[in-house]
Design a protein around this motif. Structure first.
Motif, PDB file in Angstrom:
ATOM      1  N   LYS A 108       0.816  -1.212   0.000  1.00  0.00           N
ATOM      2  CA  LYS A 108       0.000   0.000   0.000  1.00  0.00           C
ATOM      3  C   LYS A 108       0.853   1.268   0.000  1.00  0.00           C
ATOM      4  O   LYS A 108       0.609   2.199  -0.768  1.00  0.00           O
ATOM      5  CB  LYS A 108      -0.937  -0.004   1.210  1.00  0.00           C
ATOM      6  CG  LYS A 108      -1.854   1.177   1.275  1.00  0.00           C
ATOM      7  CD  LYS A 108      -2.779   1.100   2.470  1.00  0.00           C
ATOM      8  CE  LYS A 108      -3.655   2.345   2.505  1.00  0.00           C
ATOM      9  NZ  LYS A 108      -4.531   2.376   3.657  1.00  0.00           N
ATOM     10  N   GLU A 109       1.869   1.325   0.849  1.00  0.00           N
ATOM     11  CA  GLU A 109       2.705   2.528   0.967  1.00  0.00           C
ATOM     12  C   GLU A 109       3.434   2.823  -0.340  1.00  0.00           C
ATOM     13  O   GLU A 109       3.482   3.963  -0.797  1.00  0.00           O
ATOM     14  CB  GLU A 109       3.695   2.356   2.114  1.00  0.00           C
ATOM     15  CG  GLU A 109       4.491   3.608   2.402  1.00  0.00           C
ATOM     16  CD  GLU A 109       5.423   3.442   3.600  1.00  0.00           C
ATOM     17  OE1 GLU A 109       6.414   4.176   3.646  1.00  0.00           O
ATOM     18  OE2 GLU A 109       5.157   2.583   4.470  1.00  0.00           O
ATOM     19  N   PHE A 110       3.996   1.783  -0.968  1.00  0.00           N
ATOM     20  CA  PHE A 110       4.714   1.970  -2.230  1.00  0.00           C
ATOM     21  C   PHE A 110       3.770   2.470  -3.316  1.00  0.00           C
ATOM     22  O   PHE A 110       4.092   3.411  -4.050  1.00  0.00           O
ATOM     23  CB  PHE A 110       5.392   0.666  -2.665  1.00  0.00           C
ATOM     24  CG  PHE A 110       6.189   0.805  -3.928  1.00  0.00           C
ATOM     25  CD1 PHE A 110       7.489   1.287  -3.895  1.00  0.00           C
ATOM     26  CD2 PHE A 110       5.640   0.464  -5.154  1.00  0.00           C
ATOM     27  CE1 PHE A 110       8.228   1.424  -5.060  1.00  0.00           C
ATOM     28  CE2 PHE A 110       6.372   0.593  -6.325  1.00  0.00           C
ATOM     29  CZ  PHE A 110       7.674   1.075  -6.271  1.00  0.00           C
ATOM     30  N   VAL A 111       2.593   1.859  -3.428  1.00  0.00           N
ATOM     31  CA  VAL A 111       1.619   2.247  -4.441  1.00  0.00           C
ATOM     32  C   VAL A 111       1.182   3.695  -4.223  1.00  0.00           C
ATOM     33  O   VAL A 111       1.081   4.474  -5.181  1.00  0.00           O
ATOM     34  CB  VAL A 111       0.408   1.287  -4.449  1.00  0.00           C
ATOM     35  CG1 VAL A 111      -0.703   1.796  -5.355  1.00  0.00           C
ATOM     36  CG2 VAL A 111       0.847  -0.113  -4.877  1.00  0.00           C
ATOM     37  N   GLU A 112       0.950   4.069  -2.982  1.00  0.00           N
ATOM     38  CA  GLU A 112       0.540   5.449  -2.685  1.00  0.00           C
ATOM     39  C   GLU A 112       1.632   6.449  -3.061  1.00  0.00           C
ATOM     40  O   GLU A 112       1.343   7.503  -3.626  1.00  0.00           O
ATOM     41  CB  GLU A 112       0.167   5.589  -1.210  1.00  0.00           C
ATOM     42  CG  GLU A 112      -1.154   4.945  -0.868  1.00  0.00           C
ATOM     43  CD  GLU A 112      -1.484   4.948   0.616  1.00  0.00           C
ATOM     44  OE1 GLU A 112      -0.634   5.383   1.437  1.00  0.00           O
ATOM     45  OE2 GLU A 112      -2.585   4.507   0.968  1.00  0.00           O
ATOM     46  N   LYS A 113       2.892   6.126  -2.754  1.00  0.00           N
ATOM     47  CA  LYS A 113       3.999   7.013  -3.107  1.00  0.00           C
ATOM     48  C   LYS A 113       4.127   7.152  -4.623  1.00  0.00           C
ATOM     49  O   LYS A 113       4.291   8.255  -5.142  1.00  0.00           O
ATOM     50  CB  LYS A 113       5.326   6.474  -2.550  1.00  0.00           C
ATOM     51  CG  LYS A 113       5.493   6.617  -1.070  1.00  0.00           C
ATOM     52  CD  LYS A 113       6.814   6.003  -0.643  1.00  0.00           C
ATOM     53  CE  LYS A 113       6.949   5.945   0.850  1.00  0.00           C
ATOM     54  NZ  LYS A 113       8.211   5.306   1.263  1.00  0.00           N
ATOM     55  N   ALA A 114       4.065   6.028  -5.314  1.00  0.00           N
ATOM     56  CA  ALA A 114       4.174   6.052  -6.781  1.00  0.00           C
ATOM     57  C   ALA A 114       3.014   6.824  -7.392  1.00  0.00           C
ATOM     58  O   ALA A 114       3.208   7.631  -8.312  1.00  0.00           O
ATOM     59  CB  ALA A 114       4.229   4.632  -7.329  1.00  0.00           C
ATOM     60  N   ASP A 115       1.814   6.623  -6.867  1.00  0.00           N
ATOM     61  CA  ASP A 115       0.636   7.325  -7.373  1.00  0.00           C
ATOM     62  C   ASP A 115       0.775   8.829  -7.167  1.00  0.00           C
ATOM     63  O   ASP A 115       0.491   9.623  -8.068  1.00  0.00           O
ATOM     64  CB  ASP A 115      -0.627   6.806  -6.691  1.00  0.00           C
ATOM     65  CG  ASP A 115      -1.870   7.537  -7.168  1.00  0.00           C
ATOM     66  OD1 ASP A 115      -1.975   7.817  -8.379  1.00  0.00           O
ATOM     67  OD2 ASP A 115      -2.737   7.832  -6.332  1.00  0.00           O
ATOM     68  N   GLU A 116       1.234   9.220  -6.006  1.00  0.00           N
ATOM     69  CA  GLU A 116       1.367  10.642  -5.688  1.00  0.00           C
ATOM     70  C   GLU A 116       2.373  11.324  -6.610  1.00  0.00           C
ATOM     71  O   GLU A 116       2.108  12.392  -7.156  1.00  0.00           O
ATOM     72  CB  GLU A 116       1.804  10.803  -4.233  1.00  0.00           C
ATOM     73  CG  GLU A 116       2.013  12.237  -3.812  1.00  0.00           C
ATOM     74  CD  GLU A 116       2.524  12.342  -2.381  1.00  0.00           C
ATOM     75  OE1 GLU A 116       3.163  13.349  -2.083  1.00  0.00           O
ATOM     76  OE2 GLU A 116       2.293  11.408  -1.586  1.00  0.00           O
ATOM     77  N   ILE A 117       3.529  10.717  -6.806  1.00  0.00           N
ATOM     78  CA  ILE A 117       4.586  11.359  -7.584  1.00  0.00           C
ATOM     79  C   ILE A 117       4.369  11.224  -9.085  1.00  0.00           C
ATOM     80  O   ILE A 117       4.524  12.183  -9.840  1.00  0.00           O
ATOM     81  CB  ILE A 117       5.968  10.813  -7.170  1.00  0.00           C
ATOM     82  CG1 ILE A 117       6.254  11.256  -5.724  1.00  0.00           C
ATOM     83  CG2 ILE A 117       7.064  11.299  -8.116  1.00  0.00           C
ATOM     84  CD1 ILE A 117       7.451  10.638  -5.086  1.00  0.00           C
ATOM     85  N   PHE A 118       3.977  10.029  -9.531  1.00  0.00           N
ATOM     86  CA  PHE A 118       3.823   9.791 -10.964  1.00  0.00           C
ATOM     87  C   PHE A 118       2.399  10.037 -11.462  1.00  0.00           C
ATOM     88  O   PHE A 118       2.118   9.855 -12.639  1.00  0.00           O
ATOM     89  CB  PHE A 118       4.270   8.370 -11.321  1.00  0.00           C
ATOM     90  CG  PHE A 118       5.749   8.162 -11.158  1.00  0.00           C
ATOM     91  CD1 PHE A 118       6.647   8.616 -12.111  1.00  0.00           C
ATOM     92  CD2 PHE A 118       6.246   7.520 -10.033  1.00  0.00           C
ATOM     93  CE1 PHE A 118       8.009   8.430 -11.961  1.00  0.00           C
ATOM     94  CE2 PHE A 118       7.615   7.326  -9.869  1.00  0.00           C
ATOM     95  CZ  PHE A 118       8.495   7.785 -10.843  1.00  0.00           C
ATOM     96  N   GLU A 119       1.515  10.455 -10.544  1.00  0.00           N
ATOM     97  CA  GLU A 119       0.125  10.788 -10.899  1.00  0.00           C
ATOM     98  C   GLU A 119      -0.543   9.651 -11.668  1.00  0.00           C
ATOM     99  O   GLU A 119      -1.103   9.830 -12.735  1.00  0.00           O
ATOM    100  CB  GLU A 119       0.091  12.084 -11.705  1.00  0.00           C
ATOM    101  CG  GLU A 119       0.700  13.250 -10.960  1.00  0.00           C
ATOM    102  CD  GLU A 119       0.880  14.505 -11.808  1.00  0.00           C
ATOM    103  OE1 GLU A 119       0.533  14.485 -13.011  1.00  0.00           O
ATOM    104  OE2 GLU A 119       1.367  15.496 -11.257  1.00  0.00           O
ATOM    105  N   LEU A 120      -0.464   8.448 -11.084  1.00  0.00           N
ATOM    106  CA  LEU A 120      -0.971   7.256 -11.761  1.00  0.00           C
ATOM    107  C   LEU A 120      -2.471   7.267 -11.958  1.00  0.00           C
ATOM    108  O   LEU A 120      -2.986   6.657 -12.880  1.00  0.00           O
ATOM    109  CB  LEU A 120      -0.558   5.990 -10.983  1.00  0.00           C
ATOM    110  CG  LEU A 120       0.950   5.784 -10.816  1.00  0.00           C
ATOM    111  CD1 LEU A 120       1.217   4.500 -10.052  1.00  0.00           C
ATOM    112  CD2 LEU A 120       1.654   5.778 -12.169  1.00  0.00           C
ATOM    113  N   ASN A 121      -3.183   7.937 -11.075  1.00  0.00           N
ATOM    114  CA  ASN A 121      -4.650   7.940 -11.176  1.00  0.00           C
ATOM    115  C   ASN A 121      -5.202   9.176 -11.856  1.00  0.00           C
ATOM    116  O   ASN A 121      -6.403   9.340 -11.953  1.00  0.00           O
ATOM    117  CB  ASN A 121      -5.286   7.782  -9.785  1.00  0.00           C
ATOM    118  CG  ASN A 121      -5.092   6.366  -9.275  1.00  0.00           C
ATOM    119  OD1 ASN A 121      -5.317   5.401  -9.986  1.00  0.00           O
ATOM    120  ND2 ASN A 121      -4.647   6.252  -8.039  1.00  0.00           N
ATOM    121  N   SER A 122      -4.329  10.070 -12.328  1.00  0.00           N
ATOM    122  CA  SER A 122      -4.845  11.259 -12.999  1.00  0.00           C
ATOM    123  C   SER A 122      -5.481  10.865 -14.333  1.00  0.00           C
ATOM    124  O   SER A 122      -5.042   9.933 -14.995  1.00  0.00           O
ATOM    125  CB  SER A 122      -3.738  12.283 -13.241  1.00  0.00           C
ATOM    126  OG  SER A 122      -2.786  11.779 -14.154  1.00  0.00           O
TER     127      SER A 122
END
Length: 125
Positions: A108-122
């Motif tokens: 969960k923590e890794f996915v959240e960090k990656a999502d935040e920085i790489f904007e995976l859900n934008s």
């Protein structure tokens, strides 16, 4: 293992500079990347003879990766002899990010960090 500390633009290329100088002759890009989700890093594989050298892009470099990701500029790692191109780097990173998006197998923590920085859900509805 080499930890990338910074990525700098030089002419039409990008240069990854590590925490140690790479004096290696015969350093070859493998064109493959791994994820170290526990250590929060993307790891590019380099071959040196029969051994693999792990070039780690830790969270401190993720914003730079995100910034340069769409530029498609070739990425090299600096060595004493000459820069070595990290072939297929952007394709591999894109592939990994597509797999990470919403995939709790990475933690969960890794996915959240990656999502935040790489904007995976934008761009999602």
């Amino acid at each position: 293992m080499i930890i990338v500390k910074t990525i700098q633009e030089e002419k039409s290329n990008l240069i990854a500079k590590g925490d140690v100088t790479l004096p290696f002759q015969g350093l070859e890009p493998e064109g493959r990347m791994l994820v170290d989700s526990d250590g929060a890093a993307f790891v590019y594989l380099l071959a040196h003879g029969e051994e693999f050298i792990h070039l780690r892009f830790e969270e401190s470099t993720w914003q730079e990766l995100h910034t340069y990701r769409t530029s498609a500029k070739p990425l090299f790692v600096q060595t004493v002899l000459k820069p070595v191109e990290l072939t297929a780097f952007w394709d591999e990173l894109d592939f990994l990010l597509d797999n990470i998006k919403g995939n709790q197998n990475y933690g969960k923590e890794f996915v959240e960090k990656a999502d935040e920085i790489f904007e995976l859900n934008s761009g999602e509805d």
